[in-house]
Design a protein around this motif. Structure first.
Motif, PDB file in Angstrom:
ATOM      1  N   ASP A 133      39.346 146.405  33.407  1.00 43.95           N
ATOM      2  CA  ASP A 133      40.002 145.600  32.370  1.00 43.95           C
ATOM      3  C   ASP A 133      41.515 145.753  32.413  1.00 43.95           C
ATOM      4  O   ASP A 133      42.222 145.144  31.617  1.00 43.95           O
ATOM      5  CB  ASP A 133      39.480 146.017  30.981  1.00 43.95           C
ATOM      6  CG  ASP A 133      38.014 145.668  30.843  1.00 43.95           C
ATOM      7  OD1 ASP A 133      37.616 144.580  31.313  1.00 43.95           O
ATOM      8  OD2 ASP A 133      37.263 146.500  30.308  1.00 43.95           O
ATOM      9  N   ASN A 134      42.012 146.592  33.314  1.00 43.41           N
ATOM     10  CA  ASN A 134      43.452 146.850  33.383  1.00 43.41           C
ATOM     11  C   ASN A 134      44.082 145.909  34.426  1.00 43.41           C
ATOM     12  O   ASN A 134      44.153 146.211  35.617  1.00 43.41           O
ATOM     13  CB  ASN A 134      43.699 148.323  33.741  1.00 43.41           C
ATOM     14  CG  ASN A 134      45.178 148.682  33.648  1.00 43.41           C
ATOM     15  OD1 ASN A 134      46.043 147.808  33.751  1.00 43.41           O
ATOM     16  ND2 ASN A 134      45.445 149.957  33.463  1.00 43.41           N
ATOM     17  N   GLU A 135      44.554 144.770  33.938  1.00 41.56           N
ATOM     18  CA  GLU A 135      45.057 143.727  34.830  1.00 41.56           C
ATOM     19  C   GLU A 135      46.189 144.232  35.719  1.00 41.56           C
ATOM     20  O   GLU A 135      46.214 143.988  36.921  1.00 41.56           O
ATOM     21  CB  GLU A 135      45.538 142.551  33.971  1.00 41.56           C
ATOM     22  CG  GLU A 135      46.063 141.396  34.767  1.00 41.56           C
ATOM     23  CD  GLU A 135      46.321 140.180  33.898  1.00 41.56           C
ATOM     24  OE1 GLU A 135      46.586 140.353  32.684  1.00 41.56           O
ATOM     25  OE2 GLU A 135      46.270 139.064  34.425  1.00 41.56           O
ATOM     26  N   ARG A 136      47.142 144.957  35.100  1.00 40.75           N
ATOM     27  CA  ARG A 136      48.308 145.395  35.889  1.00 40.75           C
ATOM     28  C   ARG A 136      47.902 146.407  36.960  1.00 40.75           C
ATOM     29  O   ARG A 136      48.424 146.391  38.071  1.00 40.75           O
ATOM     30  CB  ARG A 136      49.386 145.977  34.967  1.00 40.75           C
ATOM     31  CG  ARG A 136      49.950 144.875  34.119  1.00 40.75           C
ATOM     32  CD  ARG A 136      51.242 145.169  33.416  1.00 40.75           C
ATOM     33  NE  ARG A 136      51.621 143.954  32.704  1.00 40.75           N
ATOM     34  CZ  ARG A 136      52.271 142.934  33.231  1.00 40.75           C
ATOM     35  NH1 ARG A 136      52.661 142.989  34.489  1.00 40.75           N
ATOM     36  NH2 ARG A 136      52.548 141.860  32.530  1.00 40.75           N
ATOM     37  N   ALA A 137      46.952 147.275  36.614  1.00 36.28           N
ATOM     38  CA  ALA A 137      46.487 148.258  37.607  1.00 36.28           C
ATOM     39  C   ALA A 137      45.802 147.538  38.777  1.00 36.28           C
ATOM     40  O   ALA A 137      45.957 147.928  39.941  1.00 36.28           O
ATOM     41  CB  ALA A 137      45.528 149.251  36.950  1.00 36.28           C
ATOM     42  N   LEU A 138      45.088 146.472  38.479  1.00 37.66           N
ATOM     43  CA  LEU A 138      44.420 145.716  39.557  1.00 37.66           C
ATOM     44  C   LEU A 138      45.451 145.029  40.450  1.00 37.66           C
ATOM     45  O   LEU A 138      45.318 144.996  41.673  1.00 37.66           O
ATOM     46  CB  LEU A 138      43.464 144.678  38.962  1.00 37.66           C
ATOM     47  CG  LEU A 138      42.207 145.251  38.296  1.00 37.66           C
ATOM     48  CD1 LEU A 138      41.472 144.177  37.505  1.00 37.66           C
ATOM     49  CD2 LEU A 138      41.275 145.872  39.329  1.00 37.66           C
ATOM     50  N   VAL A 139      46.501 144.502  39.830  1.00 37.35           N
ATOM     51  CA  VAL A 139      47.550 143.849  40.631  1.00 37.35           C
ATOM     52  C   VAL A 139      48.256 144.896  41.498  1.00 37.35           C
ATOM     53  O   VAL A 139      48.524 144.660  42.685  1.00 37.35           O
ATOM     54  CB  VAL A 139      48.555 143.101  39.720  1.00 37.35           C
ATOM     55  CG1 VAL A 139      49.750 142.617  40.515  1.00 37.35           C
ATOM     56  CG2 VAL A 139      47.861 141.919  39.046  1.00 37.35           C
ATOM     57  N   ARG A 140      48.522 146.068  40.913  1.00 34.89           N
ATOM     58  CA  ARG A 140      49.145 147.156  41.700  1.00 34.89           C
ATOM     59  C   ARG A 140      48.270 147.516  42.893  1.00 34.89           C
ATOM     60  O   ARG A 140      48.749 147.703  44.003  1.00 34.89           O
ATOM     61  CB  ARG A 140      49.344 148.401  40.808  1.00 34.89           C
ATOM     62  CG  ARG A 140      50.660 148.414  40.050  1.00 34.89           C
ATOM     63  CD  ARG A 140      51.032 149.830  39.582  1.00 34.89           C
ATOM     64  NE  ARG A 140      50.022 150.428  38.734  1.00 34.89           N
ATOM     65  CZ  ARG A 140      49.909 150.218  37.424  1.00 34.89           C
ATOM     66  NH1 ARG A 140      50.757 149.421  36.800  1.00 34.89           N
ATOM     67  NH2 ARG A 140      48.950 150.798  36.720  1.00 34.89           N
ATOM     68  N   LEU A 141      46.967 147.571  42.640  1.00 33.73           N
ATOM     69  CA  LEU A 141      46.019 147.903  43.713  1.00 33.73           C
ATOM     70  C   LEU A 141      46.083 146.862  44.829  1.00 33.73           C
ATOM     71  O   LEU A 141      46.097 147.201  46.018  1.00 33.73           O
ATOM     72  CB  LEU A 141      44.611 147.938  43.100  1.00 33.73           C
ATOM     73  CG  LEU A 141      43.479 148.506  43.914  1.00 33.73           C
ATOM     74  CD1 LEU A 141      43.746 149.969  44.254  1.00 33.73           C
ATOM     75  CD2 LEU A 141      42.153 148.385  43.138  1.00 33.73           C
ATOM     76  N   SER A 142      46.172 145.593  44.458  1.00 31.94           N
ATOM     77  CA  SER A 142      46.184 144.540  45.496  1.00 31.94           C
ATOM     78  C   SER A 142      47.519 144.542  46.244  1.00 31.94           C
ATOM     79  O   SER A 142      47.586 144.141  47.399  1.00 31.94           O
ATOM     80  CB  SER A 142      45.876 143.169  44.903  1.00 31.94           C
ATOM     81  OG  SER A 142      46.968 142.692  44.177  1.00 31.94           O
ATOM     82  N   LYS A 143      48.585 145.024  45.569  1.00 33.88           N
ATOM     83  CA  LYS A 143      49.880 145.117  46.284  1.00 33.88           C
ATOM     84  C   LYS A 143      49.870 146.309  47.238  1.00 33.88           C
ATOM     85  O   LYS A 143      50.419 146.250  48.338  1.00 33.88           O
ATOM     86  CB  LYS A 143      51.016 145.267  45.284  1.00 33.88           C
ATOM     87  CG  LYS A 143      51.329 143.944  44.612  1.00 33.88           C
ATOM     88  CD  LYS A 143      52.662 143.980  43.887  1.00 33.88           C
ATOM     89  CE  LYS A 143      52.978 142.605  43.346  1.00 33.88           C
ATOM     90  NZ  LYS A 143      53.490 142.627  41.991  1.00 33.88           N
TER      91      LYS A 143
END
Ligand code: DC
Length: 228
Positions: free
Chosen positions: A54-64
């Motif tokens: 549910d942590n959108e920013r953490a998921l984006v960080r992961l994809s970066k």
């Protein structure tokens, strides 16, 4: 974006989009892209790194941190390969664990933004048959050919069951039905880019069609003089 001769195929889980996209691309000499695999790759990364779904920013960080990259294969019967950073994830993406969480990961607007950017970049390079949930509505709204592929829930459960059996995975029909119902619900009800047919999409019900028959219909839509 250049206006290339793209084909958008959207539809619910297990409606046969990926197989249709692969067959149609082969017939037309296009590449195909199964965009679901990109969301699945991020879901896989989230599971192995225990990232909060549910942590959108953490998921984006992961994809970066682990950029998701698709290698397209244009040879007959060739399949796309998916990488995160240098690691190939192609064979890891159909597990029940990934399937159970992928719709949650895909519902985040910032996750979608990153994926759509990459999908458009791929479409800018070559004519592509692209399969997903939002291709005709959001990713390639200018695509000259759009198909919305449906099938009854029963047919979709049967197809997914046969795929799982072929892969040596034992899942009950009841479990598959619940999983498909739940993904339909999440994919259709999310606020950003929900699954729905584009206004100019041609709807094909594949319940009683073979994969080849579906591909025939799509190829004839693309080749029809009134299309595009
Ligand atoms: O097509 P698939 O079952 O591999 O897709 C996995 C999930 O990814 C699906 O439940 C919703 C999401 N998805 C999406 O939101 N947008 C896309 N273009 C493709 C897939």
């Amino acid at each position: 974006m250049k206006r290339l001769d793209h084909v958008a195929i959207d539809g619910p889980a297990a409606s046969g989009k990926t197989t249709a996209a692969r067959l149609v691309a082969h017939r037309l000499g296009f590449v195909y892209l199964d965009t679901g695999a990109m969301y699945r790759a991020l879901a896989y990364l989230a599971l192995v790194s225990e990232t909060d779904l549910d942590n959108e920013r953490a998921l984006v960080r992961l994809s970066k941190a682990h950029p998701i990259r698709v290698e397209l294969d244009q040879t007959a019967g060739g399949a796309q390969r998916i990488f995160a950073g240098d690691h190939e994830l192609t064979d890891r993406l159909s597990s029940s664990a990934v399937t159970a969480v992928v719709s949650t990961v895909a519902a985040h607007p910032l996750v979608r933004e990153a994926m759509v950017r990459e999908q458009r970049r791929i479409a800018d390079d070559a004519p592509v048959v692209m399969a997903g949930r939002d291709i005709g509505t959001v990713v390639l709204p200018q695509a000259p050919h759009k198909v919305f592929l449906t099938a009854s829930v029963d047919a979709r459960v049967q197809r997914r069951g046969a795929e799982m059996e072929a892969a040596g995975v034992d899942v009950s029909e009841r479990r598959l039905r619940e999983e498909i119902d739940e993904r339909d619900r999440l994919d259709q009800s999310r606020a950003t880019s929900p699954l729905r047919p584009a206004a100019d999409a041609i709807v094909i019900d594949s319940t009683h069609l073979t994969a080849d028959e579906v591909a025939d219909r799509i190829a004839s839509i693309v080749n029809s003089p009134s299309s595009g």
